[in-house]
Design an enzyme around this catalytic site. Structure first.
Site, PDB file in Angstrom:
ATOM      1  N   MET A   1      10.939  24.369   3.317  1.00  0.00           N
ATOM      2  CA  MET A   1      10.122  23.587   2.393  1.00  0.00           C
ATOM      3  C   MET A   1      10.960  22.836   1.369  1.00  0.00           C
ATOM      4  SD  MET A   1       7.022  24.816  -0.130  1.00  0.00           S
ATOM      5  CE  MET A   1       5.941  25.271   1.231  1.00  0.00           C
TER       6      MET A   1
ATOM      7  N   ARG B   1     -10.967   0.039  14.630  1.00  0.00           N
ATOM      8  CA  ARG B   1     -10.968   0.826  13.402  1.00  0.00           C
ATOM      9  C   ARG B   1     -11.965   0.147  12.459  1.00  0.00           C
ATOM     10  NH1 ARG B   1      -4.690   1.538  11.733  1.00  0.00           N
ATOM     11  NH2 ARG B   1      -5.205  -0.546  10.973  1.00  0.00           N
TER      12      ARG B   1
ATOM     13  N   TYR C   1      15.436  29.916   9.283  1.00  0.00           N
ATOM     14  CA  TYR C   1      14.384  30.747   9.867  1.00  0.00           C
ATOM     15  C   TYR C   1      14.503  30.879  11.383  1.00  0.00           C
ATOM     16  CZ  TYR C   1      11.932  30.473   5.376  1.00  0.00           C
ATOM     17  OH  TYR C   1      11.583  30.573   4.056  1.00  0.00           O
TER      18      TYR C   1
ATOM     19  N   LYS D   1       0.839  -1.203   0.000  1.00  0.00           N
ATOM     20  CA  LYS D   1       0.000   0.000   0.000  1.00  0.00           C
ATOM     21  C   LYS D   1       0.871   1.249   0.000  1.00  0.00           C
ATOM     22  CE  LYS D   1      -0.370   0.105   5.044  1.00  0.00           C
ATOM     23  NZ  LYS D   1      -1.290   0.120   6.210  1.00  0.00           N
TER      24      LYS D   1
END
Length: 378
Positions: A310, A135, A262, A37
């Site tokens: 990013m 679930r 940053y 998957k």
């Protein structure tokens, strides 16, 4: 889909996938379903499936019908189980492609049967019992009605119940013993209703290697296929199947007291060299790992300096002298001292699964069969 970056790639070692699959096959008398998957946990589902099937797996497992159909489009003919669907889905393409479907509720089963009736085929289904994960799966109070409906639909040829299954919460202690008991009870209820499915399956990677009581007729290794040890207390000899590499694209010498990235969370404590690496959180590197993360350049580990952005991050290499174009190993098997995906998961406070599946589409995958082939591409 992102445009592939020319400065980074992930090498997928298909020989490691084969080794890991063979290890699982050797650990059990049950058949092996390789879970592919999420595009093979980010490794490329079709290529991983081929390697796993060649090494002893006989089934494949995916989350959605779309994932199953991708495998069929890639030429995979082995049995495939797809296990997460809603009752409003159109199952036509999956049924025509011979995909087995998991069913957890009567409305799902009716929807699958109705689609089979329209197509004039028999749907292969696996009934899922909720044994405590809470679930997917039918609760014990819902289970008798589900199996009776399956029996009635099987009697008129609309479905064939090929399996009964559930999923483990963990592989240790009282929780697992309770789940095995509930699973066995669910199987007996199904048999009491007249169902005789040939497959029972419960075991994940850790249970396949460490809990033989859970094996039944089929086991479903997932993360272990990709070389992540499923139980950190044990080393079963699995081999990491992905190495994430990038290139240094810029270096600069900066004085002590220089803030990096940053908000200047990282400030150099000496004159040092910084190396810029063109990967970031858009490519799957977790920002939460930055305070602790390291990468390997020329066989030495160096810390990530400041926040991961990013598209890029900075490495403090001290007095080392990397050049533009030099290789950065973000993670790999660890055999040469480089960080592993488990290291990155620990630094980010998450699971290796999340790191691997998060490596984004801008990072091209290079599938290699052997180390020799990898070196020839370098």
């Amino acid at each position: 889909m992102g445009t592939p970056t020319p400065h980074a790639h992930a090498v997928v070692h298909l020989d490691a996938v084969a080794h890991n699959t063979a290890l699982f096959a050797a650990a059990t008398d049950a058949a092996v379903l390789a879970v592919v998957k999420a595009d093979g946990f980010g490794h490329g589902a079709v290529r991983v499936a081929g390697a796993a099937l060649a090494a002893g797996a006989t089934w494949l497992g995916v989350t959605t019908c779309a994932e199953a159909l991708q495998l069929r489009a890639g030429g995979i003919t082995a049995p495939i189980l797809s296990w997460l669907h809603g009752p409003l889905e159109d199952f036509s393409a999956a049924l025509l492609a011979g995909v087995d479907l998991s069913v957890s509720a009567r409305e799902q089963l009716r929807a699958v049967a109705a689609c089979a009736a329209r197509l004039g085929v028999t749907a292969e289904v696996h009934l899922k019992a909720d044994t405590g994960l809470h679930r997917n799966g039918a609760r014990p109070e819902e289970w008798p009605e589900l199996v009776r409906l399956a029996r009635d639909l099987a009697a008129v040829g609309l479905v064939r119940v090929r399996g009964i299954w559930s999923h483990l919460v963990s592989t240790a202690g009282d929780t697992t013993r309770a789940q095995v008991r509930l699973f066995d009870e669910a199987v007996e209820v199904a048999r009491g209703a007249g169902l005789r499915p040939p497959l029972r399956h419960l075991a994940n990677s850790a249970a396949t290697l460490g809990a033989p009581r859970t094996h039944y007729e089929l086991v479903r290794p997932g993360i272990g296929i990709y070389g992540v040890e499923p139980d950190p207390r044990h080393d079963f000899g699995l081999r990491a199947a992905m190495t994430l590499r990038a290139q240094v694209i810029l270096t600069k010498r900066v004085p002590a007291g220089s803030g990096v990235s940053y908000e200047h969370d990282y400030v150099t404590d000496r004159e040092t060299t910084l190396a810029l690496v063109p990967l970031g959180y858009a490519d799957g590197l977790p920002r939460a790992a930055a305070r602790h993360a390291e990468v390997s350049i020329a066989g030495r580990r160096h810390p990530v300096a400041g926040r991961i952005a990013m598209d890029q991050f900075v490495v403090d290499v001290g007095d080392a002298t990397p050049r533009t174009g030099d290789e950065v190993v973000v993670f790999g098997p660890g055999a040469e001292g480089e960080p592993t995906v488990a290291d990155w998961a620990r630094w980010a406070g998450t699971l290796p699964h999340e790191i691997l599946t998060g490596i984004g589409p801008r990072v091209p995958r290079r599938h290699v069969a052997t180390l020799t082939e990898e070196l020839s591409l370098a």
